[in-house]
Design a protein around this motif. Structure first.
Motif, mmCIF file in Angstrom:
data_model
loop_
_atom_site.group_PDB
_atom_site.id
_atom_site.type_symbol
_atom_site.label_atom_id
_atom_site.label_comp_id
_atom_site.label_asym_id
_atom_site.label_seq_id
_atom_site.Cartn_x
_atom_site.Cartn_y
_atom_site.Cartn_z
ATOM 1 N N PRO A 87 0.653 -1.159 -0.019
ATOM 2 C CA PRO A 87 -0.054 0.025 -0.064
ATOM 3 C C PRO A 87 0.660 1.223 0.109
ATOM 4 O O PRO A 87 0.589 2.173 -0.629
ATOM 5 C CB PRO A 87 -1.085 -0.071 1.354
ATOM 6 N N LEU A 88 2.087 1.219 0.800
ATOM 7 C CA LEU A 88 2.915 2.494 0.594
ATOM 8 C C LEU A 88 3.724 2.704 -0.689
ATOM 9 O O LEU A 88 3.526 3.585 -1.411
ATOM 10 C CB LEU A 88 3.934 2.139 1.791
ATOM 11 N N TYR A 89 3.767 1.513 -1.233
ATOM 12 C CA TYR A 89 4.382 1.513 -2.753
ATOM 13 C C TYR A 89 3.440 1.991 -3.696
ATOM 14 O O TYR A 89 3.755 2.978 -4.551
ATOM 15 C CB TYR A 89 4.808 0.062 -3.145
ATOM 16 N N LEU A 90 2.140 1.747 -3.817
ATOM 17 C CA LEU A 90 1.077 2.111 -4.609
ATOM 18 C C LEU A 90 0.720 3.424 -4.402
ATOM 19 O O LEU A 90 0.808 4.424 -5.274
ATOM 20 C CB LEU A 90 -0.060 1.318 -4.430
ATOM 21 N N ASN A 91 0.701 3.982 -3.141
ATOM 22 C CA ASN A 91 0.112 5.641 -2.956
ATOM 23 C C ASN A 91 1.579 6.314 -3.051
ATOM 24 O O ASN A 91 1.241 7.413 -3.684
ATOM 25 C CB ASN A 91 -0.102 5.496 -1.432
ATOM 26 N N VAL A 92 2.548 5.963 -2.785
ATOM 27 C CA VAL A 92 3.573 6.848 -3.140
ATOM 28 C C VAL A 92 4.113 7.076 -4.442
ATOM 29 O O VAL A 92 4.328 8.151 -5.119
ATOM 30 C CB VAL A 92 4.910 6.547 -2.397
ATOM 31 N N TYR A 93 3.896 5.951 -5.298
ATOM 32 C CA TYR A 93 4.080 5.939 -6.670
ATOM 33 C C TYR A 93 3.225 6.839 -7.275
ATOM 34 O O TYR A 93 3.285 7.600 -8.233
ATOM 35 C CB TYR A 93 4.143 4.570 -7.338
ATOM 36 N N ALA A 94 1.874 6.589 -6.893
ATOM 37 C CA ALA A 94 0.534 7.329 -7.485
ATOM 38 C C ALA A 94 0.803 8.903 -7.277
ATOM 39 O O ALA A 94 0.736 9.707 -8.152
ATOM 40 C CB ALA A 94 -0.416 6.917 -7.175
ATOM 41 N N GLY A 95 1.388 8.990 -6.132
ATOM 42 C CA GLY A 95 1.456 10.484 -5.727
ATOM 43 C C GLY A 95 2.495 11.362 -6.492
ATOM 44 O O GLY A 95 2.241 12.293 -6.744
ATOM 45 N N ILE A 96 3.746 10.576 -6.721
ATOM 46 C CA ILE A 96 4.665 11.098 -7.308
ATOM 47 C C ILE A 96 4.301 11.346 -8.918
ATOM 48 O O ILE A 96 4.561 12.377 -9.586
ATOM 49 C CB ILE A 96 5.883 10.235 -7.471
ATOM 50 N N ARG A 97 3.623 10.375 -9.389
ATOM 51 C CA ARG A 97 3.314 10.625 -11.141
ATOM 52 C C ARG A 97 2.110 11.460 -11.055
ATOM 53 O O ARG A 97 1.749 11.965 -12.074
ATOM 54 C CB ARG A 97 2.873 9.186 -11.578
ATOM 55 N N ASN A 98 1.326 11.745 -9.978
ATOM 56 C CA ASN A 98 0.158 12.761 -10.183
ATOM 57 C C ASN A 98 0.341 14.254 -9.706
ATOM 58 O O ASN A 98 -0.494 14.835 -9.593
ATOM 59 C CB ASN A 98 -0.963 12.229 -9.210
ATOM 60 N N VAL A 99 1.714 14.396 -9.603
ATOM 61 C CA VAL A 99 1.998 15.739 -9.276
ATOM 62 C C VAL A 99 1.754 16.763 -10.279
ATOM 63 O O VAL A 99 1.994 16.314 -11.445
ATOM 64 C CB VAL A 99 3.563 15.926 -8.741
ATOM 65 N N ASP A 100 1.061 17.851 -10.147
ATOM 66 C CA ASP A 100 0.518 18.802 -11.162
ATOM 67 C C ASP A 100 1.934 19.147 -11.883
ATOM 68 O O ASP A 100 2.713 19.653 -11.716
ATOM 69 C CB ASP A 100 0.087 19.974 -10.391
ATOM 70 N N SER A 101 1.636 18.933 -13.387
ATOM 71 C CA SER A 101 2.681 19.294 -14.175
ATOM 72 C C SER A 101 2.812 20.851 -14.504
ATOM 73 O O SER A 101 4.164 21.322 -14.718
ATOM 74 C CB SER A 101 2.217 18.701 -15.759
ATOM 75 N N THR A 102 1.979 21.598 -14.066
ATOM 76 C CA THR A 102 2.227 23.026 -13.933
ATOM 77 C C THR A 102 3.285 23.538 -12.918
ATOM 78 O O THR A 102 3.851 24.176 -13.252
ATOM 79 C CB THR A 102 0.948 23.860 -13.648
ATOM 80 N N LEU A 103 3.173 22.699 -11.578
ATOM 81 C CA LEU A 103 4.146 23.173 -10.903
ATOM 82 C C LEU A 103 5.637 22.413 -11.400
ATOM 83 O O LEU A 103 6.628 23.175 -11.013
ATOM 84 C CB LEU A 103 3.917 22.364 -9.451
ATOM 85 N N ILE A 104 5.637 21.376 -12.103
ATOM 86 C CA ILE A 104 6.754 21.034 -12.511
ATOM 87 C C ILE A 104 7.597 22.021 -13.437
ATOM 88 O O ILE A 104 8.544 22.550 -13.568
ATOM 89 C CB ILE A 104 6.778 19.792 -13.251
ATOM 90 N N GLU A 105 6.585 22.443 -14.332
ATOM 91 C CA GLU A 105 7.188 23.591 -15.204
ATOM 92 C C GLU A 105 7.306 24.893 -14.679
ATOM 93 O O GLU A 105 8.462 25.527 -15.139
ATOM 94 C CB GLU A 105 5.896 23.999 -16.372
#
Length: 293
Positions: free
Chosen positions: A172-190
């Motif tokens: 459960p920690l793997y799934l949620n942390v992985y999903a959290g990283i991949r779902n970071v707003d791309s606008t913030l990345i840019e």
């Protein structure tokens, strides 16, 4: 020019005419209270206790009236008396400490593995290609089915119990942390790239804080699974712990002791969940959230 005030019928405060902006300093400051905060007069902590108290009352009435025989399920009075006896002899405190130590040890090992793999798979495409598929395969294997293998590999001591909890909490920690990283707003990345942040600074200040809400949700799931795995793990030739007390009580049909152990499991789970809620308030204070109506 003389200032003129008039009463606002909606906000119920004195307001200044637009023609007299200099008179604004004479207006008293008033605290605006949200309407949702003034609806109920009963404190929230009282309302949260109403459900469990009502459940215990129903249980007590059913036991006293004979609807629920003591042979099937002991009443609250009997359970409290048994808990007091176990507490007086020190058995309950010792069992609680041993079970809590097993759960936290397994959570620490499984959480470290799950979070590390999630960060590697979430940040790097090569890591995703190598890690994600095996993790998705392994998470579908029932943990209980691994008990015979764990006994063969690690014997019947403490190690298989902790390993079972670690396996249950890693996914459960793997799934949620992985999903959290991949779902970071791309606008913030840019925005971070525009500001010239390095890759390490981007991970530290943008990606990991953005994934933190999902990580805490995964921690709550992992804690729930840790207690479930603990129940099964303490059936593996346990000589101490809450599961050991339950196993002995089952042999002698002591439903009161069984209920005491179940209540201890529930209270320990509630305590660690409260700890995670507190962490959410501390680490996610920057994020506005909906608190209900």
């Amino acid at each position: 020019m003389m200032s003129s005030l008039h009463r606002d019928p909606v906000l119920n405060i004195d307001r200044m005419d637009a023609a007299n902006p200099k008179g604004v300093s004479a207006l008293p400051l008033q605290k605006i209270t949200p309407a949702s905060a003034t609806r109920g007069s009963i404190p929230r902590w009282v309302r949260r206790f109403c459900g469990p108290v009502l459940l215990v009352l129903i249980w007590h009435v059913a036991s006293v009236s004979g609807v629920l025989p003591g042979e099937v399920l002991a009443g609250p009075a009997t359970v409290i008396s048994s808990a007091a006896k176990l507490f007086a002899t020190g058995e309950l405190q010792q069992a609680m400490w041993i079970s809590l130590r097993r759960a936290l040890s397994g959570l620490a090992i499984g959480g470290t593995i799950g979070v590390t793999l999630a960060v590697v798979a979430g940040l790097f495409r090569l890591g995703e290609d190598l890690i994600d598929a095996p993790m998705q395969m392994l998470r579908t294997v029932p943990n209980v089915a691994l008990i015979p293998l764990l006994i063969i590999w690690f014997g019947i001591g403490e190690t298989p119990k902790v390993a079972l909890i670690a396996l249950g909490t890693a996914f459960p920690l793997y799934l949620n942390v992985y999903a959290g990283i991949r779902n970071v707003d791309s606008t913030l990345i840019e925005a971070g790239r525009t500001l010239g942040l390095s890759r390490l600074a981007m991970i530290r200040h943008v990606i990991l804080p953005g994934a933190l809400p999902n990580a805490l949700v995964g921690l709550r799931y992992a804690l729930g699974i840790a207690w479930l795995a603990l129940v099964f793990g303490e059936q593996i030739n346990a000589t101490a712990g809450i599961g050991y007390l339950m196993a002995n009580a089952r042999e002698f049909f002591q439903t009161d002791v069984i209920v005491v152990c179940l209540a201890v499991y529930a209270l320990l789970g509630l305590a660690v969940d409260f700890t995670v809620r507190t962490l959410e308030k501390v680490f996610l204070a920057w994020r506005p959230a909906f608190n209900g109506t």
